[in-house]
Design a protein around this motif. Structure first.
Motif, PDB file in Angstrom:
ATOM      1  N   PRO A 120       0.805  -1.221   0.000  1.00 28.24           N
ATOM      2  CA  PRO A 120       0.000   0.000   0.000  1.00 28.24           C
ATOM      3  C   PRO A 120       0.843   1.277   0.000  1.00 28.24           C
ATOM      4  O   PRO A 120       0.416   2.311  -0.496  1.00 28.24           O
ATOM      5  CB  PRO A 120      -0.821  -0.104   1.288  1.00 28.24           C
ATOM      6  CG  PRO A 120      -0.855  -1.557   1.613  1.00 28.24           C
ATOM      7  CD  PRO A 120       0.449  -2.108   1.105  1.00 28.24           C
ATOM      8  N   ASP A 121       2.063   1.201   0.548  1.00 25.79           N
ATOM      9  CA  ASP A 121       2.926   2.387   0.576  1.00 25.79           C
ATOM     10  C   ASP A 121       3.475   2.744  -0.801  1.00 25.79           C
ATOM     11  O   ASP A 121       4.011   3.830  -0.994  1.00 25.79           O
ATOM     12  CB  ASP A 121       4.085   2.166   1.554  1.00 25.79           C
ATOM     13  CG  ASP A 121       3.595   2.055   2.988  1.00 25.79           C
ATOM     14  OD1 ASP A 121       2.540   2.645   3.298  1.00 25.79           O
ATOM     15  OD2 ASP A 121       4.254   1.370   3.793  1.00 25.79           O
ATOM     16  N   ALA A 122       3.331   1.830  -1.766  1.00 22.40           N
ATOM     17  CA  ALA A 122       3.844   2.094  -3.114  1.00 22.40           C
ATOM     18  C   ALA A 122       2.815   2.859  -3.950  1.00 22.40           C
ATOM     19  O   ALA A 122       3.060   3.122  -5.122  1.00 22.40           O
ATOM     20  CB  ALA A 122       4.215   0.784  -3.795  1.00 22.40           C
ATOM     21  N   TRP A 123       1.688   3.212  -3.355  1.00 20.96           N
ATOM     22  CA  TRP A 123       0.627   3.922  -4.065  1.00 20.96           C
ATOM     23  C   TRP A 123       0.390   5.278  -3.416  1.00 20.96           C
ATOM     24  O   TRP A 123       0.382   5.422  -2.209  1.00 20.96           O
ATOM     25  CB  TRP A 123      -0.663   3.111  -4.024  1.00 20.96           C
ATOM     26  CG  TRP A 123      -0.570   1.838  -4.787  1.00 20.96           C
ATOM     27  CD1 TRP A 123       0.000   0.672  -4.375  1.00 20.96           C
ATOM     28  CD2 TRP A 123      -1.042   1.597  -6.099  1.00 20.96           C
ATOM     29  NE1 TRP A 123      -0.089  -0.285  -5.344  1.00 20.96           N
ATOM     30  CE2 TRP A 123      -0.741   0.262  -6.417  1.00 20.96           C
ATOM     31  CE3 TRP A 123      -1.699   2.366  -7.052  1.00 20.96           C
ATOM     32  CZ2 TRP A 123      -1.053  -0.321  -7.635  1.00 20.96           C
ATOM     33  CZ3 TRP A 123      -2.033   1.794  -8.257  1.00 20.96           C
ATOM     34  CH2 TRP A 123      -1.708   0.468  -8.546  1.00 20.96           C
ATOM     35  N   ASP A 124       0.169   6.281  -4.228  1.00 19.25           N
ATOM     36  CA  ASP A 124      -0.064   7.621  -3.713  1.00 19.25           C
ATOM     37  C   ASP A 124      -0.827   8.424  -4.756  1.00 19.25           C
ATOM     38  O   ASP A 124      -0.965   8.008  -5.907  1.00 19.25           O
ATOM     39  CB  ASP A 124       1.277   8.297  -3.396  1.00 19.25           C
ATOM     40  CG  ASP A 124       1.117   9.456  -2.412  1.00 19.25           C
ATOM     41  OD1 ASP A 124      -0.023   9.750  -2.008  1.00 19.25           O
ATOM     42  OD2 ASP A 124       2.143  10.042  -2.044  1.00 19.25           O
ATOM     43  N   THR A 125      -1.286   9.591  -4.348  1.00 20.83           N
ATOM     44  CA  THR A 125      -1.925  10.474  -5.309  1.00 20.83           C
ATOM     45  C   THR A 125      -0.859  11.089  -6.197  1.00 20.83           C
ATOM     46  O   THR A 125       0.320  11.078  -5.871  1.00 20.83           O
ATOM     47  CB  THR A 125      -2.714  11.581  -4.589  1.00 20.83           C
ATOM     48  OG1 THR A 125      -1.833  12.323  -3.765  1.00 20.83           O
ATOM     49  CG2 THR A 125      -3.846  10.989  -3.754  1.00 20.83           C
ATOM     50  N   CYS A 126      -1.304  11.596  -7.306  1.00 19.38           N
ATOM     51  CA  CYS A 126      -0.364  12.166  -8.266  1.00 19.38           C
ATOM     52  C   CYS A 126      -0.723  13.631  -8.486  1.00 19.38           C
ATOM     53  O   CYS A 126      -1.899  13.982  -8.621  1.00 19.38           O
ATOM     54  CB  CYS A 126      -0.450  11.394  -9.578  1.00 19.38           C
ATOM     55  SG  CYS A 126       0.673  11.983 -10.858  1.00 19.38           S
ATOM     56  N   PHE A 128      -7.687   9.170  -7.256  1.00 22.05           N
ATOM     57  CA  PHE A 128      -6.935   8.258  -8.118  1.00 22.05           C
ATOM     58  C   PHE A 128      -5.557   8.023  -7.520  1.00 22.05           C
ATOM     59  O   PHE A 128      -4.806   8.955  -7.264  1.00 22.05           O
ATOM     60  CB  PHE A 128      -6.814   8.822  -9.538  1.00 22.05           C
ATOM     61  CG  PHE A 128      -8.047   8.589 -10.358  1.00 22.05           C
ATOM     62  CD1 PHE A 128      -8.185   7.443 -11.121  1.00 22.05           C
ATOM     63  CD2 PHE A 128      -9.083   9.501 -10.332  1.00 22.05           C
ATOM     64  CE1 PHE A 128      -9.338   7.214 -11.856  1.00 22.05           C
ATOM     65  CE2 PHE A 128     -10.237   9.281 -11.062  1.00 22.05           C
ATOM     66  CZ  PHE A 128     -10.374   8.135 -11.827  1.00 22.05           C
ATOM     67  N   LEU A 129      -5.259   6.757  -7.294  1.00 19.36           N
ATOM     68  CA  LEU A 129      -3.950   6.378  -6.747  1.00 19.36           C
ATOM     69  C   LEU A 129      -3.080   5.868  -7.882  1.00 19.36           C
ATOM     70  O   LEU A 129      -3.550   5.182  -8.787  1.00 19.36           O
ATOM     71  CB  LEU A 129      -4.124   5.284  -5.690  1.00 19.36           C
ATOM     72  CG  LEU A 129      -5.038   5.618  -4.517  1.00 19.36           C
ATOM     73  CD1 LEU A 129      -5.190   4.398  -3.612  1.00 19.36           C
ATOM     74  CD2 LEU A 129      -4.524   6.812  -3.740  1.00 19.36           C
ATOM     75  N   HIS A 130      -1.817   6.204  -7.817  1.00 18.42           N
ATOM     76  CA  HIS A 130      -0.842   5.792  -8.845  1.00 18.42           C
ATOM     77  C   HIS A 130       0.285   5.046  -8.158  1.00 18.42           C
ATOM     78  O   HIS A 130       0.688   5.394  -7.053  1.00 18.42           O
ATOM     79  CB  HIS A 130      -0.302   7.020  -9.589  1.00 18.42           C
ATOM     80  CG  HIS A 130      -1.387   7.826 -10.233  1.00 18.42           C
ATOM     81  ND1 HIS A 130      -1.850   7.563 -11.488  1.00 18.42           N
ATOM     82  CD2 HIS A 130      -2.117   8.870  -9.767  1.00 18.42           C
ATOM     83  CE1 HIS A 130      -2.819   8.429 -11.793  1.00 18.42           C
ATOM     84  NE2 HIS A 130      -2.996   9.230 -10.756  1.00 18.42           N
ATOM     85  N   ASP A 131       0.824   4.044  -8.838  1.00 18.41           N
ATOM     86  CA  ASP A 131       1.937   3.304  -8.244  1.00 18.41           C
ATOM     87  C   ASP A 131       3.239   4.075  -8.444  1.00 18.41           C
ATOM     88  O   ASP A 131       3.341   4.959  -9.291  1.00 18.41           O
ATOM     89  CB  ASP A 131       2.028   1.879  -8.794  1.00 18.41           C
ATOM     90  CG  ASP A 131       2.440   1.820 -10.255  1.00 18.41           C
ATOM     91  OD1 ASP A 131       2.374   2.851 -10.937  1.00 18.41           O
ATOM     92  OD2 ASP A 131       2.811   0.724 -10.707  1.00 18.41           O
ATOM     93  N   ASP A 132       4.226   3.745  -7.611  1.00 25.68           N
ATOM     94  CA  ASP A 132       5.520   4.439  -7.658  1.00 25.68           C
ATOM     95  C   ASP A 132       6.186   4.308  -9.018  1.00 25.68           C
ATOM     96  O   ASP A 132       6.882   5.226  -9.464  1.00 25.68           O
ATOM     97  CB  ASP A 132       6.463   3.890  -6.572  1.00 25.68           C
ATOM     98  CG  ASP A 132       6.082   4.388  -5.182  1.00 25.68           C
ATOM     99  OD1 ASP A 132       5.342   5.393  -5.100  1.00 25.68           O
ATOM    100  OD2 ASP A 132       6.512   3.777  -4.195  1.00 25.68           O
ATOM    101  N   ALA A 133       5.971   3.182  -9.693  1.00 28.35           N
ATOM    102  CA  ALA A 133       6.630   2.960 -10.985  1.00 28.35           C
ATOM    103  C   ALA A 133       5.953   3.749 -12.096  1.00 28.35           C
ATOM    104  O   ALA A 133       6.481   3.848 -13.204  1.00 28.35           O
ATOM    105  CB  ALA A 133       6.621   1.471 -11.318  1.00 28.35           C
TER     106      ALA A 133
END
Length: 122
Positions: A79-85, A92-97
């Motif tokens: 879950p920590d690899a997802w955040d807003t952009c 909308f959550l976006h992954d770190d990659a």
């Protein structure tokens, strides 16, 4: 006794008591009234079936929305690899990659709010 009442009485006797007054004040043969009543009951049954089907569909749609509103569609390994952009809606959550995005269920939560309510009702 008025002429109309005499005539109705005679007709009732002639039709062996099968003449009856309908809700509109008209006189009809009992068999005709029964047919009309049957048609009315059939129509009521059809409408009830449609209402039941619509209620069942609404229940299924509510369950589907609740699935998203509760976040059950999110299977995030980390879950920590997802955040807003920046520049995107906060739901909308976006992954770190930068390879995936997902809506967090806020739209479904808003759809489940009662009309005119604040959504805290259960």
């Amino acid at each position: 006794m008025s002429e109309a009442k005499k005539l109705i009485t005679r007709w009732s006797r002639d039709f062996q008591g099968n003449l009856q007054e309908d809700p509109n004040g008209s006189w009809v043969l009992a068999a005709d009234a029964a047919i009309r009543d049957k048609r009315l009951m059939d129509k009521i049954d059809q409408l009830q079936q449609r209402l039941t089907a619509a209620d069942e569909r609404a229940d299924r749609l509510e369950q589907a929305l609740k699935f998203y509103a509760d976040g059950d569609h999110l299977l995030l390994a980390d879950p920590d690899a997802w955040d807003t952009c920046s520049g995107e809606p906060v739901n909308f959550l976006h992954d770190d990659a930068g390879t995936a995005s997902v809506e967090d269920g806020s739209i479904a939560k808003a759809a489940l709010k009662p009309a005119g309510g604040d959504g805290d009702e259960k």
